[in-house]
Design a protein around this motif. Structure first.
Motif, PDB file in Angstrom:
ATOM      1  N   LEU A  96      -6.379  11.783 -12.870  1.00  0.00           N
ATOM      2  CA  LEU A  96      -7.431  12.171 -11.965  1.00  0.00           C
ATOM      3  C   LEU A  96      -7.803  11.136 -10.821  1.00  0.00           C
ATOM      4  CD1 LEU A  96      -9.761  14.055 -14.454  1.00  0.00           C
ATOM      5  CD2 LEU A  96      -8.303  15.106 -12.581  1.00  0.00           C
ATOM      6  N   HIS A  97      -7.775   9.598 -11.698  1.00  0.00           N
ATOM      7  CA  HIS A  97      -8.289   8.704 -10.911  1.00  0.00           C
ATOM      8  C   HIS A  97      -7.405   8.532  -9.881  1.00  0.00           C
ATOM      9  CE1 HIS A  97      -9.722   4.600  -9.821  1.00  0.00           C
ATOM     10  NE2 HIS A  97      -8.688   4.082 -10.122  1.00  0.00           N
ATOM     11  N   LYS A  98      -5.992   8.426 -10.069  1.00  0.00           N
ATOM     12  CA  LYS A  98      -4.678   8.411  -8.901  1.00  0.00           C
ATOM     13  C   LYS A  98      -5.023   9.494  -7.931  1.00  0.00           C
ATOM     14  CE  LYS A  98      -1.278   6.737 -12.060  1.00  0.00           C
ATOM     15  NZ  LYS A  98      -1.375   5.383 -11.647  1.00  0.00           N
ATOM     16  N   ALA A  99      -5.387  10.564  -8.234  1.00  0.00           N
ATOM     17  CA  ALA A  99      -5.498  11.642  -7.305  1.00  0.00           C
ATOM     18  C   ALA A  99      -6.689  11.404  -6.365  1.00  0.00           C
ATOM     19  CB  ALA A  99      -5.751  13.088  -7.769  1.00  0.00           C
ATOM     20  N   ARG A 100      -7.919  10.918  -6.945  1.00  0.00           N
ATOM     21  CA  ARG A 100      -9.084  10.380  -6.007  1.00  0.00           C
ATOM     22  C   ARG A 100      -8.622   9.411  -5.158  1.00  0.00           C
ATOM     23  NH1 ARG A 100     -12.731   7.032  -5.155  1.00  0.00           N
ATOM     24  NH2 ARG A 100     -11.657   5.403  -6.971  1.00  0.00           N
TER      25      ARG A 100
ATOM     26  N   TYR B 149      -7.900   7.170   0.276  1.00  0.00           N
ATOM     27  CA  TYR B 149      -7.457   6.570   1.291  1.00  0.00           C
ATOM     28  C   TYR B 149      -7.116   7.551   2.407  1.00  0.00           C
ATOM     29  CZ  TYR B 149      -3.432   4.392   3.636  1.00  0.00           C
ATOM     30  OH  TYR B 149      -2.501   3.824   4.463  1.00  0.00           O
ATOM     31  N   LEU B 150      -6.662   8.930   2.148  1.00  0.00           N
ATOM     32  CA  LEU B 150      -6.266   9.577   3.242  1.00  0.00           C
ATOM     33  C   LEU B 150      -7.527   9.996   3.989  1.00  0.00           C
ATOM     34  CD1 LEU B 150      -3.728  12.034   1.387  1.00  0.00           C
ATOM     35  CD2 LEU B 150      -3.235   9.983   3.183  1.00  0.00           C
ATOM     36  N   LEU B 151      -8.675  10.196   3.347  1.00  0.00           N
ATOM     37  CA  LEU B 151      -9.747  10.507   4.097  1.00  0.00           C
ATOM     38  C   LEU B 151     -10.497   9.598   4.782  1.00  0.00           C
ATOM     39  CD1 LEU B 151     -11.444  13.079   1.393  1.00  0.00           C
ATOM     40  CD2 LEU B 151     -10.698  13.532   3.765  1.00  0.00           C
ATOM     41  N   ASN B 152     -10.572   8.424   4.029  1.00  0.00           N
ATOM     42  CA  ASN B 152     -11.592   7.250   4.526  1.00  0.00           C
ATOM     43  C   ASN B 152     -10.835   5.808   4.839  1.00  0.00           C
ATOM     44  OD1 ASN B 152     -13.770   8.839   3.960  1.00  0.00           O
ATOM     45  ND2 ASN B 152     -13.448   8.562   1.971  1.00  0.00           N
ATOM     46  N   GLY B 153      -9.470   5.795   4.444  1.00  0.00           N
ATOM     47  CA  GLY B 153      -8.499   4.665   4.549  1.00  0.00           C
ATOM     48  C   GLY B 153      -8.939   3.549   3.470  1.00  0.00           C
ATOM     49  N   THR B 154      -9.515   3.751   2.490  1.00  0.00           N
ATOM     50  CA  THR B 154     -10.122   3.126   1.324  1.00  0.00           C
ATOM     51  C   THR B 154      -8.766   2.373   0.617  1.00  0.00           C
ATOM     52  OG1 THR B 154     -12.165   4.259   0.852  1.00  0.00           O
ATOM     53  CG2 THR B 154     -11.446   2.945  -0.674  1.00  0.00           C
ATOM     54  N   THR B 155      -8.736   1.234   0.427  1.00  0.00           N
ATOM     55  CA  THR B 155      -7.665   0.754  -0.205  1.00  0.00           C
ATOM     56  C   THR B 155      -7.963  -0.316  -1.525  1.00  0.00           C
ATOM     57  OG1 THR B 155      -7.695  -1.394   1.175  1.00  0.00           O
ATOM     58  CG2 THR B 155      -6.172   0.387   1.962  1.00  0.00           C
TER      59      THR B 155
ATOM     60  N   ILE C 281       0.815  -1.135  -0.001  1.00  0.00           N
ATOM     61  CA  ILE C 281       0.126  -0.140   0.015  1.00  0.00           C
ATOM     62  C   ILE C 281       0.914   1.267  -0.053  1.00  0.00           C
ATOM     63  CG2 ILE C 281      -1.680   1.304   1.422  1.00  0.00           C
ATOM     64  CD1 ILE C 281      -2.849  -0.991  -0.139  1.00  0.00           C
ATOM     65  N   ALA C 282       1.724   1.269   0.791  1.00  0.00           N
ATOM     66  CA  ALA C 282       2.852   2.580   1.037  1.00  0.00           C
ATOM     67  C   ALA C 282       3.545   2.702  -0.427  1.00  0.00           C
ATOM     68  CB  ALA C 282       3.679   2.384   2.161  1.00  0.00           C
ATOM     69  N   SER C 283       3.966   1.656  -0.781  1.00  0.00           N
ATOM     70  CA  SER C 283       4.682   1.716  -2.508  1.00  0.00           C
ATOM     71  C   SER C 283       3.779   2.314  -3.251  1.00  0.00           C
ATOM     72  CB  SER C 283       5.433   0.840  -2.498  1.00  0.00           C
ATOM     73  OG  SER C 283       4.579  -0.385  -3.101  1.00  0.00           O
ATOM     74  N   ALA C 284       2.501   1.702  -3.625  1.00  0.00           N
ATOM     75  CA  ALA C 284       1.448   2.150  -4.545  1.00  0.00           C
ATOM     76  C   ALA C 284       1.020   3.666  -4.028  1.00  0.00           C
ATOM     77  CB  ALA C 284       0.183   1.434  -4.190  1.00  0.00           C
ATOM     78  N   LEU C 285       0.966   4.013  -3.099  1.00  0.00           N
ATOM     79  CA  LEU C 285       0.729   5.399  -2.724  1.00  0.00           C
ATOM     80  C   LEU C 285       1.870   6.378  -3.065  1.00  0.00           C
ATOM     81  CD1 LEU C 285      -0.939   5.164   0.769  1.00  0.00           C
ATOM     82  CD2 LEU C 285      -2.065   6.162  -1.349  1.00  0.00           C
ATOM     83  N   SER C 286       3.094   6.064  -2.979  1.00  0.00           N
ATOM     84  CA  SER C 286       4.179   6.658  -3.066  1.00  0.00           C
ATOM     85  C   SER C 286       4.434   7.042  -4.697  1.00  0.00           C
ATOM     86  CB  SER C 286       5.529   6.127  -2.488  1.00  0.00           C
ATOM     87  OG  SER C 286       5.448   6.027  -1.259  1.00  0.00           O
TER      88      SER C 286
END
Length: 407
Positions: free
Chosen positions: A383-387, A392-398, A327-332
């Motif tokens: 746009l999808h990446k930003a969303r 994730y940051l707002l709701n923890g959605t993975t 998850i961390a690497s995908a977000l980075s």
């Protein structure tokens, strides 16, 4: 002493391989702008890449390789991208294949894969098809014919396959199940087309492949799974490879801008400066591009470090730790791509503020940088990446972070 040990002893070390990268990049940079104008595919660059054994960088020492890290490999791609982002981009399938091989269990590796990589072979492939109802759908078929099989279909986005020795293709078998095969690209019935019509990355050989009654032997079916934990890691790696290629293009924007100002540009008509190098507006533009490139490189390097952490925990086998690292690497990587999308395109546009009409000369071919960066960014919607990052940051959605597709 066995043959394998003799070969291993003669292979270059990690430090020796990395020392070869600047010279290779310098060779690739020669004539890059002209190649783009004339659509001359860079076959010589890939022959040189083989000779220098740079495609072996990620093979671990335990498997007879130099043991380069993800960070080493990503910086190499950025350095090559600073010379010609086409060459950097076209290596994506090769390093994706290598990564999957080295992280998979030995029983899941294609027969002889490590030996082929260490011998300098390059790997390409094509899985996407045009004209399907949704992305990812496959209509290519493979059916048994006697003791072998026959593969038929047409693939698209075959990036780098024209420069490769082997290529992987996906197909549906007689039961409608998805399978993969790895074939030598010179196999009868495989026709690689140079019909990529994108405005940028014109020399990546990203067009189509025709598969016409191609004979496939039983041992050529791949055993690798793309939807497991290693597959998710490799999906993120593929995205970061694209970002590194484009980050190199931004470095190229800066180097082309510096060269143009020193060689040709004049100070603005109303400037108090005698020369372009002394013009405060020119200095401002150069400073802005340099800062943008630094920010992009920093984000890409941070994402590469995150992927190295994923490799480390994959080897340890703790499921919770692996999931957190994935998850961390995908977000980075997603954040790095978002930074690139904003600052990379801005830099490529600002390059034209360094001069007047001469900056738009086709001989300079400066527009290739914007076209190339924009084309790379179109691979997956920002746009999808930003969303997804925001969700994730707002709701923890993975949910999408675990897909192993876009991220």
């Amino acid at each position: 002493m066995t043959l394998t040990k003799v070969q291993t002893a003669s292979r270059p070390t990690r430090a020796e391989l990395l020392a070869r990268v600047p010279g290779f990049a310098a060779e690739v940079a020669t004539g890059a702008a002209e190649r783009d104008l004339s659509r001359e595919l860079p076959f010589k660059a890939f022959e040189r890449f083989r000779q220098l054994e740079l495609g072996t960088l990620r093979i671990p020492v335990a498997l007879g390789g130099p043991g380069g890290s993800v960070a080493d490999y990503i910086e190499m791609i950025a350095a090559i991208g600073a010379a010609d982002s086409n060459v950097a981009h076209a290596l994506r399938s090769h390093f994706n294949y290598v990564e999957n091989v080295i992280l998979s269990e030995p029983r899941e590796r294609d027969a002889g894969a490590i030996e082929l990589i260490l011998s300098g072979k390059l790997f390409g492939g094509a899985h996407t098809e045009q004209g399907t109802a949704r992305p990812g759908q496959v209509t290519t078929t493979i059916v048994r014919q006697g003791d072998t099989y026959r593969l038929n279909g047409r693939k698209w986005y075959a990036t780098g396959t024209a420069f490769s020795d082997f290529a992987s293709f996906s197909a549906l078998d007689e039961h409608g199940q998805a399978v993969g095969v790895l074939l030598p690209v010179d196999r009868h019935g495989i026709t690689i087309l140079d019909d990529w019509d994108g405005m940028g990355q014109r020399l990546t050989a990203s067009g189509g492949v025709i598969l016409e009654n191609v004979e496939v032997f039983p041992h050529e079916f791949t055993r690798r799974s793309l939807d497991n934990l290693v597959g998710r890691h490799c999906s993120t790696l593929r995205q970061l490879h694209l970002a590194a290629s484009a980050a190199g293009a931004v470095r190229n924007v800066l180097s082309d801008g510096l060269s143009y100002v020193s060689r040709q540009a004049r100070s603005a008509a109303h400037s108090m400066a005698e020369t372009a190098t002394q013009d405060p507006f020119v200095q401002q533009v150069i400073g802005e591009i340099a800062a943008n490139s630094f920010a992009i490189d920093t984000a890409v390097a941070a994402a590469a470090s995150a992927l190295d952490r994923t490799v480390a925990v994959l080897n340890r086998g703790n499921e919770a730790e692996i999931e957190d690292a994935l998850i961390a690497s995908a977000l980075s990587t997603a954040r790095a791509q978002l930074v690139l999308g904003q600052l990379g395109l801005r830099s490529a546009e600002r390059l034209f503020d360094l001069g007047g009409g001469s900056a738009t000369s086709r001989n300079n071919n400066f527009d290739r940088h914007w076209r190339n960066i924009r084309t790379v960014l179109n691979h997956n919607p920002l746009l999808h990446k930003a969303r997804v990052v925001g969700d994730y940051l707002l709701n923890g959605t993975t949910i999408h972070l675990k897909e192993g597709k876009v991220f």
